[in-house]
Design a protein around this motif. Structure first.
Motif, PDB file in Angstrom:
ATOM      1  N   LEU A   1       0.849  -1.185   0.000  1.00 53.07           N
ATOM      2  CA  LEU A   1       0.000   0.000   0.000  1.00 53.07           C
ATOM      3  C   LEU A   1       0.887   1.238   0.000  1.00 53.07           C
ATOM      4  N   PHE A   2       0.248   2.398  -0.046  1.00 55.06           N
ATOM      5  CA  PHE A   2       0.960   3.664   0.073  1.00 55.06           C
ATOM      6  C   PHE A   2       0.920   4.111   1.539  1.00 55.06           C
ATOM      7  N   PRO A   3       1.934   4.853   1.977  1.00 49.97           N
ATOM      8  CA  PRO A   3       1.947   5.294   3.386  1.00 49.97           C
ATOM      9  C   PRO A   3       0.784   6.221   3.713  1.00 49.97           C
ATOM     10  N   LYS A   4       0.157   5.980   4.858  1.00 54.74           N
ATOM     11  CA  LYS A   4      -0.959   6.828   5.297  1.00 54.74           C
ATOM     12  C   LYS A   4      -1.171   6.637   6.790  1.00 54.74           C
TER      13      LYS A   4
ATOM     14  N   LYS B   1      -3.711  17.903  -3.389  1.00 61.31           N
ATOM     15  CA  LYS B   1      -4.322  16.746  -2.728  1.00 61.31           C
ATOM     16  C   LYS B   1      -5.313  16.029  -3.638  1.00 61.31           C
ATOM     17  N   LEU B   2      -5.492  14.749  -3.359  1.00 58.61           N
ATOM     18  CA  LEU B   2      -6.419  13.889  -4.085  1.00 58.61           C
ATOM     19  C   LEU B   2      -7.484  13.406  -3.100  1.00 58.61           C
ATOM     20  N   GLY B   3      -8.694  13.236  -3.574  1.00 54.90           N
ATOM     21  CA  GLY B   3      -9.736  12.709  -2.693  1.00 54.90           C
ATOM     22  C   GLY B   3     -10.872  13.694  -2.470  1.00 54.90           C
ATOM     23  N   PRO B   4     -11.781  13.384  -1.537  1.00 63.37           N
ATOM     24  CA  PRO B   4     -11.661  12.329  -0.521  1.00 63.37           C
ATOM     25  C   PRO B   4     -12.261  10.997  -0.953  1.00 63.37           C
ATOM     26  N   TRP B   5     -11.925   9.952  -0.157  1.00 62.11           N
ATOM     27  CA  TRP B   5     -12.537   8.636  -0.261  1.00 62.11           C
ATOM     28  C   TRP B   5     -13.072   8.246   1.104  1.00 62.11           C
ATOM     29  N   HIS B   6     -14.142   7.461   1.098  1.00 63.92           N
ATOM     30  CA  HIS B   6     -14.740   7.010   2.357  1.00 63.92           C
ATOM     31  C   HIS B   6     -14.731   5.481   2.377  1.00 63.92           C
ATOM     32  N   TYR B   7     -14.288   4.929   3.486  1.00 70.03           N
ATOM     33  CA  TYR B   7     -14.229   3.475   3.595  1.00 70.03           C
ATOM     34  C   TYR B   7     -14.340   3.067   5.060  1.00 70.03           C
ATOM     35  N   LYS B   8     -14.692   1.808   5.269  1.00 70.84           N
ATOM     36  CA  LYS B   8     -14.834   1.268   6.612  1.00 70.84           C
ATOM     37  C   LYS B   8     -13.597   0.473   6.975  1.00 70.84           C
ATOM     38  N   SER B   9     -13.112   0.657   8.194  1.00 68.84           N
ATOM     39  CA  SER B   9     -11.935  -0.069   8.664  1.00 68.84           C
ATOM     40  C   SER B   9     -12.219  -1.559   8.702  1.00 68.84           C
ATOM     41  N   LYS B  10     -11.214  -2.362   8.301  1.00 65.31           N
ATOM     42  CA  LYS B  10     -11.363  -3.812   8.330  1.00 65.31           C
ATOM     43  C   LYS B  10     -11.266  -4.357   9.746  1.00 65.31           C
ATOM     44  N   ARG B  11     -10.625  -3.585  10.634  1.00 65.33           N
ATOM     45  CA  ARG B  11     -10.411  -4.060  11.996  1.00 65.33           C
ATOM     46  C   ARG B  11     -11.441  -3.543  12.994  1.00 65.33           C
ATOM     47  N   SER B  12     -12.258  -2.585  12.568  1.00 60.01           N
ATOM     48  CA  SER B  12     -13.276  -2.035  13.465  1.00 60.01           C
ATOM     49  C   SER B  12     -14.430  -1.491  12.625  1.00 60.01           C
TER      50      SER B  12
ATOM     51  N   ALA C   1       2.045  -1.306  -9.416  1.00 59.56           N
ATOM     52  CA  ALA C   1       1.355  -0.721  -8.263  1.00 59.56           C
ATOM     53  C   ALA C   1      -0.125  -1.065  -8.304  1.00 59.56           C
ATOM     54  N   ARG C   2      -0.714  -1.050  -9.497  1.00 58.64           N
ATOM     55  CA  ARG C   2      -2.131  -1.404  -9.640  1.00 58.64           C
ATOM     56  C   ARG C   2      -2.385  -2.834  -9.186  1.00 58.64           C
ATOM     57  N   GLU C   3      -1.402  -3.704  -9.397  1.00 55.02           N
ATOM     58  CA  GLU C   3      -1.570  -5.117  -9.062  1.00 55.02           C
ATOM     59  C   GLU C   3      -1.335  -5.406  -7.581  1.00 55.02           C
ATOM     60  N   VAL C   4      -0.309  -4.772  -6.994  1.00 51.59           N
ATOM     61  CA  VAL C   4       0.072  -5.150  -5.633  1.00 51.59           C
ATOM     62  C   VAL C   4      -0.649  -4.355  -4.550  1.00 51.59           C
ATOM     63  N   CYS C   5      -1.165  -3.158  -4.876  1.00 53.33           N
ATOM     64  CA  CYS C   5      -1.839  -2.342  -3.869  1.00 53.33           C
ATOM     65  C   CYS C   5      -3.207  -2.955  -3.560  1.00 53.33           C
ATOM     66  N   HIS C   6      -3.430  -3.341  -2.291  1.00 47.42           N
ATOM     67  CA  HIS C   6      -4.646  -4.085  -1.968  1.00 47.42           C
ATOM     68  C   HIS C   6      -5.798  -3.203  -1.507  1.00 47.42           C
ATOM     69  N   ASN C   7      -5.596  -1.890  -1.387  1.00 46.59           N
ATOM     70  CA  ASN C   7      -6.680  -0.990  -0.997  1.00 46.59           C
ATOM     71  C   ASN C   7      -7.318  -0.363  -2.242  1.00 46.59           C
ATOM     72  N   TRP C   8      -8.615  -0.591  -2.412  1.00 46.21           N
ATOM     73  CA  TRP C   8      -9.282  -0.098  -3.618  1.00 46.21           C
ATOM     74  C   TRP C   8      -9.197   1.409  -3.736  1.00 46.21           C
TER      75      TRP C   8
ATOM     76  N   ALA D   1      -6.893   6.514  -6.012  1.00 52.91           N
ATOM     77  CA  ALA D   1      -6.058   7.700  -5.837  1.00 52.91           C
ATOM     78  C   ALA D   1      -4.930   7.724  -6.859  1.00 52.91           C
ATOM     79  N   LEU D   2      -4.356   6.565  -7.130  1.00 53.68           N
ATOM     80  CA  LEU D   2      -3.302   6.473  -8.139  1.00 53.68           C
ATOM     81  C   LEU D   2      -3.831   6.841  -9.514  1.00 53.68           C
ATOM     82  N   GLU D   3      -5.037   6.375  -9.845  1.00 56.30           N
ATOM     83  CA  GLU D   3      -5.617   6.705 -11.149  1.00 56.30           C
ATOM     84  C   GLU D   3      -5.926   8.199 -11.244  1.00 56.30           C
ATOM     85  N   GLU D   4      -6.392   8.791 -10.132  1.00 58.00           N
ATOM     86  CA  GLU D   4      -6.663  10.231 -10.127  1.00 58.00           C
ATOM     87  C   GLU D   4      -5.366  11.013 -10.329  1.00 58.00           C
ATOM     88  N   LEU D   5      -4.303  10.541  -9.691  1.00 63.30           N
ATOM     89  CA  LEU D   5      -2.999  11.181  -9.876  1.00 63.30           C
ATOM     90  C   LEU D   5      -2.575  11.139 -11.340  1.00 63.30           C
ATOM     91  N   LEU D   6      -2.740   9.985 -11.968  1.00 58.86           N
ATOM     92  CA  LEU D   6      -2.340   9.841 -13.378  1.00 58.86           C
ATOM     93  C   LEU D   6      -3.189  10.719 -14.284  1.00 58.86           C
TER      94      LEU D   6
END
Length: 211
Positions: free
Chosen positions: A92-95, A125-136, A172-179, A184-189
């Motif tokens: 993933l990317f650092p966050k 800046k890119l975004g925003p995105w909304h998502y639910k945590s996998k751990r909570s 990066a498209r293949e290995v990054c597991h967060n949709w 965000a990568l596509e928006e950057l491109l």
């Protein structure tokens, strides 16, 4: 040995207390020993975490650089830096969390230095995105920044728990597991193809900073 352990614990606590102030001082103004210690300390806890309308605010960076191709045309090729997830599953990317005592850009740069060990120039800046945590059950609102890497650190806070790797856009498209990070990568491109928001190389960005 007990005295050494006590000293080390108190030194770590002191550095954690001073960390918000030290990171705002340009590294060239710090003694090398202090700079190295700051690079080995990561913020912990969420007592300063920002929330808005029930969402935990998260920021991060997509670190990038240009690598000259081995082809005779020497066309510059865009690469991005990915890091391993803490659980070891995927990249993933650092966050991380945006905290009350820093602006959004500062938080994104801090998280990137702590997790990926790189320093650079943040852009639009890119975004925003909304998502639910996998751990909570906590909902997150996240933003990402393109970050043109200026320096790769040999030591950084999460060096021992993460791996970092420069990859091509396709990899990066293949290995990054967060949709949402892939989006965000596509928006950057997409933005990079626009003349008004085109990504710059290091020389161009340094010139902008001087002006």
């Amino acid at each position: 040995m007990r005295c050494f352990s006590f000293y080390l614990t108190n030194l770590t606590n002191l550095l954690n207390f001073l960390f918000p102030f030290l990171i705002k001082i340009p590294s060239k103004c710090l003694p090398v020993q202090i700079e190295n210690m700051v690079n080995l300390v990561s913020r912990t806890g969420r007592h300063l975490q920002r929330y808005e309308k029930g969402y935990r605010l998260v920021v991060g960076c997509i670190p990038y650089r240009y690598k000259k191709s081995q082809e005779p045309t020497s066309v510059e090729e865009l690469e991005v830096l990915v890091i391993s997830a803490q659980n070891g599953q995927g990249m993933l990317f650092p966050k991380g969390g945006w905290e009350n005592d820093e602006c959004m850009e500062e938080a994104a740069k801090r998280e990137t230095e702590e997790e990926a060990g790189v320093i650079g120039v943040v852009q639009e800046k890119l975004g925003p995105w909304h998502y639910k945590s996998k751990r909570s059950c906590i909902m997150h609102e996240s933003y990402m920044f393109p970050l043109l890497v200026q320096k790769e650190l040999d030591c950084w806070p999460e060096k021992n728990i993460r791996k970092r790797r420069w990859v091509s856009i396709n990899e990066a498209r293949e290995v990054c597991h967060n949709w949402w990070m892939r989006e965000a990568l596509e928006e950057l491109l997409t933005k990079s193809k626009s003349p008004s928001t085109k990504l710059g190389n290091l020389e161009q960005m340094q010139q902008l900073l001087v002006n």
